[in-house]
Design a protein around this motif. Sequence first.
Motif, mmCIF file in Angstrom:
data_model
loop_
_atom_site.group_PDB
_atom_site.id
_atom_site.type_symbol
_atom_site.label_atom_id
_atom_site.label_comp_id
_atom_site.label_asym_id
_atom_site.label_seq_id
_atom_site.Cartn_x
_atom_site.Cartn_y
_atom_site.Cartn_z
ATOM 1 N N ASP A 143 -2.785 -15.321 -3.434
ATOM 2 C CA ASP A 143 -2.735 -14.175 -4.351
ATOM 3 C C ASP A 143 -2.811 -12.869 -3.551
ATOM 4 O O ASP A 143 -3.845 -12.575 -2.947
ATOM 5 N N PRO A 144 -1.742 -12.084 -3.531
ATOM 6 C CA PRO A 144 -1.731 -10.834 -2.746
ATOM 7 C C PRO A 144 -2.866 -9.875 -3.123
ATOM 8 O O PRO A 144 -3.416 -9.207 -2.248
ATOM 9 N N LYS A 145 -3.199 -9.813 -4.418
ATOM 10 C CA LYS A 145 -4.257 -8.901 -4.849
ATOM 11 C C LYS A 145 -5.612 -9.311 -4.269
ATOM 12 O O LYS A 145 -6.378 -8.471 -3.788
ATOM 13 N N HIS A 146 -5.896 -10.612 -4.304
ATOM 14 C CA HIS A 146 -7.152 -11.100 -3.744
ATOM 15 C C HIS A 146 -7.183 -10.908 -2.222
ATOM 16 O O HIS A 146 -8.207 -10.542 -1.657
ATOM 17 N N VAL A 147 -6.040 -11.156 -1.584
ATOM 18 C CA VAL A 147 -5.955 -10.976 -0.129
ATOM 19 C C VAL A 147 -6.210 -9.522 0.229
ATOM 20 O O VAL A 147 -6.952 -9.221 1.183
ATOM 21 N N TYR A 148 -5.610 -8.609 -0.521
ATOM 22 C CA TYR A 148 -5.821 -7.184 -0.277
ATOM 23 C C TYR A 148 -7.295 -6.813 -0.416
ATOM 24 O O TYR A 148 -7.862 -6.128 0.449
ATOM 25 N N GLN A 149 -7.933 -7.272 -1.474
ATOM 26 C CA GLN A 149 -9.347 -6.968 -1.697
ATOM 27 C C GLN A 149 -10.219 -7.543 -0.579
ATOM 28 O O GLN A 149 -11.162 -6.898 -0.113
ATOM 29 N N ASP A 150 -9.885 -8.767 -0.132
ATOM 30 C CA ASP A 150 -10.656 -9.393 0.950
ATOM 31 C C ASP A 150 -10.490 -8.632 2.260
ATOM 32 O O ASP A 150 -11.452 -8.443 3.009
ATOM 33 N N LEU A 151 -9.265 -8.188 2.543
ATOM 34 C CA LEU A 151 -9.002 -7.439 3.783
ATOM 35 C C LEU A 151 -9.702 -6.081 3.761
ATOM 36 O O LEU A 151 -10.220 -5.636 4.784
ATOM 37 N N ILE A 152 -9.706 -5.441 2.597
ATOM 38 C CA ILE A 152 -10.418 -4.171 2.469
ATOM 39 C C ILE A 152 -11.910 -4.377 2.703
ATOM 40 O O ILE A 152 -12.603 -3.547 3.301
ATOM 41 N N GLY A 153 -12.420 -5.523 2.250
ATOM 42 C CA GLY A 153 -13.822 -5.837 2.481
ATOM 43 C C GLY A 153 -14.138 -6.047 3.950
ATOM 44 O O GLY A 153 -15.277 -5.853 4.385
ATOM 45 N N MET A 154 -13.122 -6.442 4.735
ATOM 46 C CA MET A 154 -13.313 -6.649 6.175
ATOM 47 C C MET A 154 -13.160 -5.352 6.965
ATOM 48 O O MET A 154 -13.512 -5.290 8.142
ATOM 49 N N ASP A 155 -12.602 -4.326 6.313
ATOM 50 C CA ASP A 155 -12.358 -3.049 6.987
ATOM 51 C C ASP A 155 -13.672 -2.477 7.520
ATOM 52 O O ASP A 155 -14.681 -2.469 6.816
ATOM 53 N N GLU A 156 -13.654 -1.996 8.758
ATOM 54 C CA GLU A 156 -14.823 -1.431 9.437
ATOM 55 C C GLU A 156 -15.891 -2.485 9.745
ATOM 56 O O GLU A 156 -16.967 -2.149 10.231
ATOM 57 N N VAL A 157 -15.587 -3.755 9.469
ATOM 58 C CA VAL A 157 -16.535 -4.823 9.786
ATOM 59 C C VAL A 157 -15.913 -5.824 10.747
ATOM 60 O O VAL A 157 -16.465 -6.123 11.801
ATOM 61 N N LEU A 158 -14.737 -6.328 10.395
ATOM 62 C CA LEU A 158 -14.046 -7.299 11.234
ATOM 63 C C LEU A 158 -12.643 -6.843 11.592
ATOM 64 O O LEU A 158 -12.226 -6.933 12.746
ATOM 65 N N LEU A 159 -11.930 -6.323 10.593
ATOM 66 C CA LEU A 159 -10.536 -5.897 10.786
ATOM 67 C C LEU A 159 -10.397 -4.452 10.318
ATOM 68 O O LEU A 159 -10.424 -4.175 9.125
ATOM 69 N N LYS A 160 -10.212 -3.562 11.256
ATOM 70 C CA LYS A 160 -10.170 -2.128 10.960
ATOM 71 C C LYS A 160 -8.731 -1.658 10.742
ATOM 72 O O LYS A 160 -7.807 -2.171 11.366
ATOM 73 N N GLY A 161 -8.561 -0.675 9.876
ATOM 74 C CA GLY A 161 -7.277 0.001 9.736
ATOM 75 C C GLY A 161 -6.444 -0.421 8.548
ATOM 76 O O GLY A 161 -5.415 0.200 8.270
ATOM 77 N N VAL A 162 -6.848 -1.468 7.838
ATOM 78 C CA VAL A 162 -6.049 -1.948 6.703
ATOM 79 C C VAL A 162 -5.926 -0.866 5.628
ATOM 80 O O VAL A 162 -4.854 -0.654 5.057
ATOM 81 N N SER A 163 -7.010 -0.171 5.363
ATOM 82 C CA SER A 163 -7.015 0.847 4.310
ATOM 83 C C SER A 163 -6.160 2.063 4.670
ATOM 84 O O SER A 163 -5.855 2.872 3.791
ATOM 85 N N CYS A 164 -5.767 2.196 5.928
ATOM 86 C CA CYS A 164 -4.977 3.362 6.366
ATOM 87 C C CYS A 164 -3.471 3.094 6.348
ATOM 88 O O CYS A 164 -2.686 4.003 6.607
ATOM 89 N N LEU A 165 -3.058 1.852 6.088
ATOM 90 C CA LEU A 165 -1.635 1.524 6.092
ATOM 91 C C LEU A 165 -0.963 2.038 4.823
ATOM 92 O O LEU A 165 -1.547 2.025 3.740
ATOM 93 N N GLU A 166 0.291 2.475 4.981
ATOM 94 C CA GLU A 166 1.089 2.876 3.825
ATOM 95 C C GLU A 166 1.482 1.625 3.022
ATOM 96 O O GLU A 166 1.412 0.504 3.528
ATOM 97 N N LEU A 167 1.886 1.814 1.788
ATOM 98 C CA LEU A 167 2.150 0.689 0.894
ATOM 99 C C LEU A 167 3.167 -0.303 1.453
ATOM 100 O O LEU A 167 2.952 -1.516 1.409
ATOM 101 N N ASP A 168 4.281 0.206 1.994
ATOM 102 C CA ASP A 168 5.311 -0.694 2.534
ATOM 103 C C ASP A 168 4.769 -1.505 3.698
ATOM 104 O O ASP A 168 4.996 -2.720 3.786
ATOM 105 N N ASP A 169 4.070 -0.835 4.619
ATOM 106 C CA ASP A 169 3.498 -1.529 5.774
ATOM 107 C C ASP A 169 2.391 -2.482 5.335
ATOM 108 O O ASP A 169 2.224 -3.564 5.903
ATOM 109 N N LEU A 170 1.654 -2.078 4.319
ATOM 110 C CA LEU A 170 0.574 -2.921 3.803
ATOM 111 C C LEU A 170 1.131 -4.220 3.221
ATOM 112 O O LEU A 170 0.571 -5.302 3.442
#
Length: 376
Positions: A143-170
Amino acid sequence: SEDEFESNFEGFGKSDNVPSYDYYEDAAMEEMPTYFVELAKSGRSRCVKCKLSKDGKKTKKTTFEKEQEGSAIEVNENTCTEITTTQTAAVSTTVKKATEYIPKSAIRVGSLDETSGTYGRWNHLQCWRVPSKVWSGLSDPTDPKHVYQDLIGMDEVLLKGVSCLELDDLDVFISHVMDSKNWAKRFKRKAKVAEDTKKRAASTGDDTTSSKRSKATPDETVKATSAITKSDSSSTSTSTALTKKKQKFVIPKPGQAGAKDASLMEGKRFVITGTFPEVGGGIGLSLGKDAVKKMIESFGGKVTSAVSGKTDYLVVGKEPGRSKVSKAESRNLPMLNVRTLQKLMYGETDFEAVKQAEPLKITSFSSGYGYNAIEY
């Protein structure tokens, strides 16, 4: 003078008001995310998976190389050009050299270098194997929506920069993460704690069975209890004394708590060298640097990376870079530590006093990254 400099820095460990470097060394280390995704800022970064080996051969082509080679051949087919074996080899070689570099604005993923405190070992997104720590944290990989929410939860903890990507790149990044073919294998580390404990016990001859322990006499028990009580009281008093000494470094804010206004350092250029454990933030050779830079900029100052004819002051931290200190000394630039910088911001001293002060004599320098102290 050298003696004065040594005495000044000695005070960081003995003064009642100034904590030591060592006290802050571990506490100031900021937990930084292991991985970082961003758009390549230039076309100069290289993909570690696409790099050629020393003998110029690769045992396996990466996904990105296959895509680029395929597109190159398609162009030749569209122009009705007959492709010979030699031409195919030439295209392959050209593609290898070209694809080793990550194009500007292309998505790249890197990992943290704990020594320098920066990110490196970049990969094309197509070459990046999603670490098990990342994909195992996905609640629903389909589920892309769940994946997005999980990745945002990892931002600044495990995987940085996801929240800064533009929609197409995201969308592209999420699709890559969702594909299990891109997942790295999970490696389980063997727990050897129990085995090591047994070995240590055997080597020291410890016997933990109560039946073999010798019983203490009443007198010995009283003495031991008294000694423990004294030890506890002394350790408590020592701990209390240390707590009083260890005061956190307070970052001045313009116009607040008696600090000067934001125009204090306008028109002045600073260069920072060394690390600043007492300030905190960052990791490795970047420890405290970003915080000191923001502190200077908040008061109107400008921070540059190298000493030049336009530099006004050199801010010296723990184990500074030899090159920057040498250049500052050759230009007779005022050098100050972060405590003096803090006093300037609170109006406890002024720039004229800093210029008139005896120059710092530094004898301990950073070995830098890879034993190169120039950059640090």
